[in-house]
Design a protein around this motif. Structure first.
Motif, mmCIF file in Angstrom:
data_model
loop_
_atom_site.group_PDB
_atom_site.id
_atom_site.type_symbol
_atom_site.label_atom_id
_atom_site.label_comp_id
_atom_site.label_asym_id
_atom_site.label_seq_id
_atom_site.Cartn_x
_atom_site.Cartn_y
_atom_site.Cartn_z
ATOM 1 N N VAL A 51 -8.032 2.705 7.391
ATOM 2 C CA VAL A 51 -9.336 2.048 7.220
ATOM 3 C C VAL A 51 -9.620 1.788 5.738
ATOM 4 O O VAL A 51 -10.163 0.740 5.380
ATOM 5 C CB VAL A 51 -10.451 2.890 7.866
ATOM 6 N N LEU A 52 -9.238 2.708 4.874
ATOM 7 C CA LEU A 52 -9.410 2.477 3.433
ATOM 8 C C LEU A 52 -8.596 1.265 2.977
ATOM 9 O O LEU A 52 -9.071 0.447 2.187
ATOM 10 C CB LEU A 52 -8.992 3.721 2.645
ATOM 11 N N GLN A 53 -7.388 1.143 3.499
ATOM 12 C CA GLN A 53 -6.550 0.010 3.122
ATOM 13 C C GLN A 53 -7.123 -1.321 3.586
ATOM 14 O O GLN A 53 -6.954 -2.348 2.912
ATOM 15 C CB GLN A 53 -5.142 0.173 3.704
ATOM 16 N N CYS A 54 -7.781 -1.306 4.739
ATOM 17 C CA CYS A 54 -8.282 -2.572 5.272
ATOM 18 C C CYS A 54 -9.448 -3.116 4.455
ATOM 19 O O CYS A 54 -9.831 -4.279 4.610
ATOM 20 C CB CYS A 54 -8.645 -2.437 6.746
ATOM 21 N N LEU A 55 -10.038 -2.302 3.585
ATOM 22 C CA LEU A 55 -11.168 -2.761 2.777
ATOM 23 C C LEU A 55 -10.783 -3.903 1.843
ATOM 24 O O LEU A 55 -11.585 -4.789 1.570
ATOM 25 C CB LEU A 55 -11.733 -1.595 1.954
ATOM 26 N N SER A 56 -9.544 -3.868 1.351
ATOM 27 C CA SER A 56 -9.094 -4.900 0.421
ATOM 28 C C SER A 56 -7.571 -4.926 0.400
ATOM 29 O O SER A 56 -6.926 -3.879 0.552
ATOM 30 C CB SER A 56 -9.628 -4.625 -0.989
ATOM 31 N N ASP A 57 -7.019 -6.110 0.184
ATOM 32 C CA ASP A 57 -5.559 -6.193 0.070
ATOM 33 C C ASP A 57 -5.072 -5.580 -1.240
ATOM 34 O O ASP A 57 -3.866 -5.397 -1.437
ATOM 35 C CB ASP A 57 -5.082 -7.642 0.197
ATOM 36 N N LYS A 58 -5.998 -5.229 -2.117
ATOM 37 C CA LYS A 58 -5.621 -4.575 -3.372
ATOM 38 C C LYS A 58 -5.563 -3.045 -3.231
ATOM 39 O O LYS A 58 -5.119 -2.362 -4.161
ATOM 40 C CB LYS A 58 -6.610 -4.956 -4.483
ATOM 41 N N ILE A 59 -6.009 -2.532 -2.099
ATOM 42 C CA ILE A 59 -5.908 -1.086 -1.864
ATOM 43 C C ILE A 59 -4.613 -0.826 -1.115
ATOM 44 O O ILE A 59 -4.512 -1.033 0.097
ATOM 45 C CB ILE A 59 -7.123 -0.547 -1.072
ATOM 46 N N THR A 60 -3.623 -0.393 -1.854
ATOM 47 C CA THR A 60 -2.317 -0.099 -1.271
ATOM 48 C C THR A 60 -2.347 1.281 -0.622
ATOM 49 O O THR A 60 -3.304 2.046 -0.794
ATOM 50 C CB THR A 60 -1.245 -0.125 -2.360
ATOM 51 N N GLU A 61 -1.296 1.606 0.096
ATOM 52 C CA GLU A 61 -1.233 2.937 0.711
ATOM 53 C C GLU A 61 -1.273 4.039 -0.348
ATOM 54 O O GLU A 61 -2.012 5.024 -0.172
ATOM 55 C CB GLU A 61 0.014 3.074 1.581
ATOM 56 N N PRO A 62 -0.515 3.935 -1.460
ATOM 57 C CA PRO A 62 -0.612 4.976 -2.497
ATOM 58 C C PRO A 62 -2.027 5.121 -3.058
ATOM 59 O O PRO A 62 -2.491 6.246 -3.303
ATOM 60 C CB PRO A 62 0.369 4.501 -3.578
#
Length: 285
Positions: A194-205
């Motif tokens: 869900v954190l990743q889906c906030l933005s394409d700039k939020i990668t898994e790391p």
């Protein structure tokens, strides 16, 4: 002699029938007590959430701890409380009766992160929105054109693969990551996906860094997210709308067990200024 034999057979049959009836009565009684245990668990969870009065909700608080089954005098009760604000709300925000553009993009990213094609997002959006416009991969045939009443309603969408909702051994489904209840995503409780889906700039790391940071320093306000290396002002401004640190909707799963009998109650509750209300209540078995 014949009379004695007939009486003996009748007595044995009566004894057997009585024991069977007693067994059925005992089973019904234990099943009823298991349900009372499950219902009591929901009440306990509601009290636990009500007494949590600090300014934020995080996974180190009492309501979020996954406790072992609690034994009582005649059975066991097991509770699981989850934060609905840790998920992506498919009903909010709305834009003139349609799924907001940012929510649609977040849904597409979530589907991709889970290993599914983003095309399914168009089917879901066409089911929810109130217009007759058909998206590229969507359909306006036999659609609801209104907000979801339950998450499982997604299973009613024509051409949406059930695998996308349910998941399997290799891929997780949407059911564990979407909701209809919350208004905002709690950055203290949201998982990596869900954190990743906030933005394409939020990668898994970067999502993992957010989780690691909040384990030691729960976010007391959304701007605290800027303390995480990798979250700059530009990125924060892109995602800040809809970020929260205090949750208002929780799902409770309470299981009562007595001997071989198990009953499960599922509930969704809201918490507004200390007032607890039941929004959804269902006996699952």
């Amino acid at each position: 002699m014949l009379i004695v034999t007939l009486l003996t057979v009748s007595i044995l049959e009566f004894n057997y029938t009585t024991r069977v009836n007693i067994g059925f009565a005992a089973a019904r009684y234990d099943r009823m007590r298991a349900l009372y245990l499950a219902r009591s668990g929901v009440n306990f969870a509601m009290a636990l959430i009500a007494q949590d009065d600090n300014g934020y909700d995080s996974l180190d608080e009492d309501w979020a701890l996954k406790d072992a089954p609690v034994p009582v005098s005649y059975g066991v009760c097991q509770l699981d409380i989850s934060d609905e604000s840790s998920k992506l709300n498919l009903n909010w925000p709305r834009n003139k009766g349609s799924l907001a553009d940012e929510t649609l993009e977040q849904l597409k990213r979530l589907l991709e992160d889970l290993g599914h094609g983003p095309e399914s997002a168009d089917l879901i959006a066409d089911w929810i929105d109130e217009d007759s416009y058909t998206r590229k991969y969507g359909s306006e045939q036999d659609v609801k054109n209104a907000s979801l009443d339950t998450v499982t309603e997604l299973l009613m969408i024509k051409d949406l693969d059930q695998f996308v909702f349910q998941g399997d051994e290799d891929k997780q489904g949407l059911k564990d990551f979407v909701t209809i209840w919350s208004k905002g995503i709690n950055i203290n409780t949201a998982g990596v996906e869900v954190l990743q889906c906030l933005s394409d700039k939020i990668t898994e790391p970067l999502a993992l860094d957010i989780i690691e940071y909040r384990q030691e320093n729960p976010f007391e306000k959304s701007t605290d997210l800027l303390q995480v290396p990798g979250i700059d002002n530009i990125l924060f401004q892109q995602i800040e709308q809809g970020l929260i640190v205090k949750s208002n909707f929780f799902k409770i799963n309470s299981i009562g067990r007595v001997k071989d009998h198990q009953r499960t109650v599922e509930a969704v509750i809201s918490r507004q200024t200390g007032t607890i209300k039941v929004k959804y209540y269902r006996i699952l078995n």
